[in-house]
Enzyme design. Structure first.
Site, short mmCIF file in Angstrom:
data_model
loop_
_atom_site.label_atom_id
_atom_site.label_comp_id
_atom_site.label_asym_id
_atom_site.label_seq_id
_atom_site.Cartn_x
_atom_site.Cartn_y
_atom_site.Cartn_z
N ASP A 101 -31.61 59.12 41.78
CA ASP A 101 -31.84 58.27 40.95
C ASP A 101 -30.45 58.42 40.06
O ASP A 101 -30.10 59.22 39.31
CB ASP A 101 -32.92 58.24 39.87
CG ASP A 101 -32.97 57.26 38.81
OD1 ASP A 101 -32.01 56.19 38.86
OD2 ASP A 101 -33.76 57.38 38.06
N ASP B 132 -29.82 51.40 42.30
CA ASP B 132 -29.53 52.67 41.87
C ASP B 132 -30.40 53.97 42.34
O ASP B 132 -30.17 55.00 41.66
CB ASP B 132 -29.31 52.64 40.17
CG ASP B 132 -30.68 52.20 39.71
OD1 ASP B 132 -31.49 51.71 40.34
OD2 ASP B 132 -30.54 52.51 38.45
N GLU B 133 -31.36 53.56 43.07
CA GLU B 133 -32.38 54.58 43.60
C GLU B 133 -32.49 54.50 44.95
O GLU B 133 -32.42 53.50 45.57
CB GLU B 133 -33.70 54.57 42.69
CG GLU B 133 -33.57 54.37 41.35
CD GLU B 133 -35.03 54.15 40.91
OE1 GLU B 133 -35.96 54.67 41.11
OE2 GLU B 133 -35.17 53.31 39.93
#
Length: 411
Positions: free
Chosen positions: A10, A106-107
């Site tokens: 993350d 974003d992960e």
């Protein structure tokens, strides 16, 4: 066969971190990435650790954030840069495994079970990724290491920013079960409130609930969450070419002004339903569920949905169902700030279903043909070439009348 080794990576405060990297003048300041005030998207989209320390929350209005943090520096979003950085990070992940599944921009989940012979343990790979991304890209990540996707994500949230957390199967009772149940993936605010009515407050409480009670009370999802709490998640990390089939289509908008009545919200709903309907036709789907989510001006979201007797994709039917849901479930005690319409439980064109004597199928067919013709005209002459009269927003005097029926500005 041993346990899998799954990482959840993350990127910390991603949007804000990219902005601070691109503009060194922001270093050491409390920063929030915010939407346009002029277009009524004046909310916090992301914030850095400094702003987070003052209690600034994603989704709140800019003025609220500045009350908490008077020296807050707000910057507009640069989505092209976020995509660019996201792709660079993903390329580093792919040096360690080809089993990389993005979860948003974003992960990512990584299955490194088969990579350990080359790169060492899952924890060692996680530490190496954390160091490389910081040194080579200038951003930080938090990494969770566990034996399934659900607990890997839970682990990545336990220690932030710039950290690695390991959760082993032997850690479940000691480290996982005492946590609040809303920290488990899939348990949102509404679900947590419903759980609390049954005395379910922690992940451990959820894990120890009998499956039959979870099934009767919450259906299939209740059983799934019970399994998650017990560490029973066997879902694979999907490669990019293994994307699961589309299960729903949604369209939403943050309105330029607050909406105070059904009359005001109706044009917005119709416009969104037309977009959903177009997407369904484009991808050869029908919807068997229609849902609505309304965000009021206190940023509280209320959602509701309805199962349909007949699979549909006609814009008019979707809009009527959505408006019926709104009129039955929303009182407008607080004005509406944002609206989302979704069509769910999608089925293909060859799907078979039980016919109903109550349904006018010839009328549905005519509505679909009309929508298709409208699509063709708009593709040729532009989106505004043909508009439903009911989708045109109210004038100011009509808006006042709808909000205050006893007031007559023309008198």
């Amino acid at each position: 066969m041993g346990e899998r080794v799954i990482l959840h990576c993350d990127l910390n405060n991603f949007f804000a971190s990219v902005e601070c990297f691109l503009n060194p003048d922001l270093k050491g300041k409390n920063v929030a990435v915010c939407g346009s005030v002029e277009e009524r998207h004046g909310i916090v989209l992301a914030k850095n650790e400094g702003a987070k320390g003052f209690g600034v929350r994603t989704g709140e209005a800019i003025w609220e954030a500045k009350l908490k943090c008077p020296d807050l520096v707000t910057v507009p979003p640069h989505y092209d840069q976020y995509v660019f950085f996201s792709k660079r990070v993903k390329k580093i992940y792919e040096e360690y495994t080809d089993m990389v599944e993005p979860f948003g921009i974003d992960e990512c989940w990584l299955d490194v079970t088969g990579s350990q012979a080359l790169f060492g343990s899952g924890e060692r790979i996680a530490e190496e990724l954390r160091t490389r991304i910081k040194n080579e890209i200038g951003l930080t990540i938090s990494v969770g290491v566990s034996f399934n996707k659900i607990f890997a994500k839970l682990a990545s949230d336990m220690k932030k920013p710039d950290a690695v957390t390991v959760l082993k199967s032997s850690d479940i009772k000691e480290k996982v079960w005492p946590l609040p149940c809303n920290e488990l993936f899939g348990v949102g605010r509404t679900t947590a409130k419903n759980f609390e009515k049954l005395g379910i407050r922690t992940i451990g409480d959820l894990a120890q609930m009998p499956e039959d009670i979870m099934s009767r009370t919450f259906g299939k999802m209740g059983v799934t969450l019970n399994h998650y709490a017990r560490g029973l998640d066997f879902s694979p990390v999907l490669r990019e070419n293994e994307v699961p089939p589309v299960k729903s289509v949604s369209r939403g908008i943050t309105c330029k002004r607050d909406l105070y009545s059904s009359e005001e919200i109706s044009p917005i709903v119709i416009s969104l339903c037309e977009k959903v309907s177009h997407n369904l036709r484009k991808n050869n789907f029908y919807a068997t569920t229609v849902g609505v989510a309304l965000k009021d001006n206190h940023l509280v979201i209320r959602d509701c949905q309805q199962k349909l007797k007949t699979p549909v994709r006609a814009a008019g039917v979707l809009a009527k169902t959505a408006m019926d849901l709104i009129e039955k479930n929303y009182s407008f005690s607080l004005p509406v700030r944002a609206v989302t319409i979704f069509a769910g439980n999608l089925v293909g064109e060859k799907f078979t279903f039980q016919l109903s004597f109550d349904e006018d199928y010839s009328h549905l067919e005519k509505l679909e043909k009309l929508d298709t013709e409208v699509d063709l005209l708009r593709e040729r002459f532009g989106d505004k070439a043909l508009m439903r009269a009911s989708s045109i927003p109210l004038t100011e005097s009509e808006r006042i009348r709808s909000a205050f029926p006893s007031f007559h500005p023309d008198i």
